[in-house]
Design an enzyme around this catalytic site. Sequence first.
Site, PDB file in Angstrom:
ATOM      1  CD  GLU A  45     -11.385   2.321   3.961  1.00  0.00           C
ATOM      2  OE1 GLU A  45     -10.294   2.187   4.549  1.00  0.00           O
ATOM      3  OE2 GLU A  45     -11.487   2.500   2.752  1.00  0.00           O
ATOM      4  CE1 TYR A  85      -3.234   2.989   0.530  1.00  0.00           C
ATOM      5  CE2 TYR A  85      -2.135   3.336   2.645  1.00  0.00           C
ATOM      6  CZ  TYR A  85      -3.010   3.764   1.658  1.00  0.00           C
ATOM      7  OH  TYR A  85      -3.664   4.963   1.799  1.00  0.00           O
ATOM      8  CE1 TYR A 127      -4.391  10.603   8.065  1.00  0.00           C
ATOM      9  CE2 TYR A 127      -3.821   8.728   6.681  1.00  0.00           C
ATOM     10  CZ  TYR A 127      -4.748   9.418   7.440  1.00  0.00           C
ATOM     11  OH  TYR A 127      -6.026   8.920   7.563  1.00  0.00           O
ATOM     12  NE  ARG A 150      -3.112   7.341  -3.874  1.00  0.00           N
ATOM     13  CZ  ARG A 150      -3.958   6.903  -2.954  1.00  0.00           C
ATOM     14  NH1 ARG A 150      -5.199   6.554  -3.308  1.00  0.00           N
ATOM     15  NH2 ARG A 150      -3.603   6.783  -1.690  1.00  0.00           N
ATOM     16  NE  ARG A 171      -9.629  12.104   6.335  1.00  0.00           N
ATOM     17  CZ  ARG A 171      -8.912  11.016   6.624  1.00  0.00           C
ATOM     18  NH1 ARG A 171      -9.318   9.810   6.204  1.00  0.00           N
ATOM     19  NH2 ARG A 171      -7.802  11.110   7.304  1.00  0.00           N
TER      20      ARG A 171
END
Length: 326
Positions: free
Chosen positions: A319, A138, A197, A145, A210
Amino acid sequence: MASDPRYGPRLDGVTLTVRPGLTIDTQSLAAFDFNAILTDGCQVGLPFLGGSLGAELWQVDREVSCGVDDEVSWRQAGDLLFLSWQVPDDGSVDPCRLAEAGYTRLLEFARRRQLPCLLRAWNFMPDINLGQGDEERYRRFCLGRARTLEDSGVHVPELCAGTAIGGRDPMLRIFILAGSRPGINIENPRQVSAYRYPRIYGPRSPSFARATALPQPDGSMLLMISGTASVVGHRTVHEGDLVAQLDEIERNLRSLLSESAARLARPQLADFGPGSLLRAYVRHAADWPAVRDHLARAWPEVPVVGLEGDICRADLLVEIEAVCAG
Ligand code: 3EB
């Protein structure tokens, strides 16, 4: 914000609604098939766990044209474009490279169509939590990305709502909804923005907002909520405790909804209602009944689908993403 003309209704635009359904028609911009019920839907490669929604149709109010071009499958109606890019992924290629290849092609395609604004992204890949520390698949994906988006001029204000989930199916799949004008991004006051983050979560932070609101031609909004987990600030909370993670997710979703209602001056967005949908990704299939029952208590009217999938932090069990109209 609401008076900024860039963010006004898309008067010339198509209207997008999301609903459960059993068949694709000529007005389906996207059709996610979770339970092998459509003839030509988008497969996400995750086992179906249950729920009231075997397929999710993203419907528009005019004919959709479609095709395949330079590895990208596309469906377009007016000023909206739904793209998918998939590649076999047996684990032998660095996910950083795959993310670069996929996002490069998707962004180039969207720009050629003059529909360059990202509105929603979904990313599915095998073995998302495999690898230690910064070598976790990930985190490698996030690196590729982030670099590709940045090199293409997609910076924080142009990010969109996102989902990144792992499975066993050996395909990496990226789905993108794009349009002519930017959506309106909403962040969650309970959470640090993912793109901020700290370094402990990987070499590049996850590139998503979000939630993204799409202004509709009639002045209403389609609010697309990212995969939402038991994260407060930037930290995972309630490691190993499914019930507490679900309670935290519900608080995160309610917080994001009220923030959206306030920022967009649309009180109807303060809670899920008609036109809302929920999609739950559950790490352990045995946890599905508890997830389903929690959502049925919290939002009894809202269709739900459950899929077995790995959340991108190894300590998260569930999630939930959503769509809300109002
Ligand atoms: C989180 O809050 C959970 O990398 O695109 C959620 C939604 C998460 C999207 C992504 C990651 C992504 O950080 C993880």
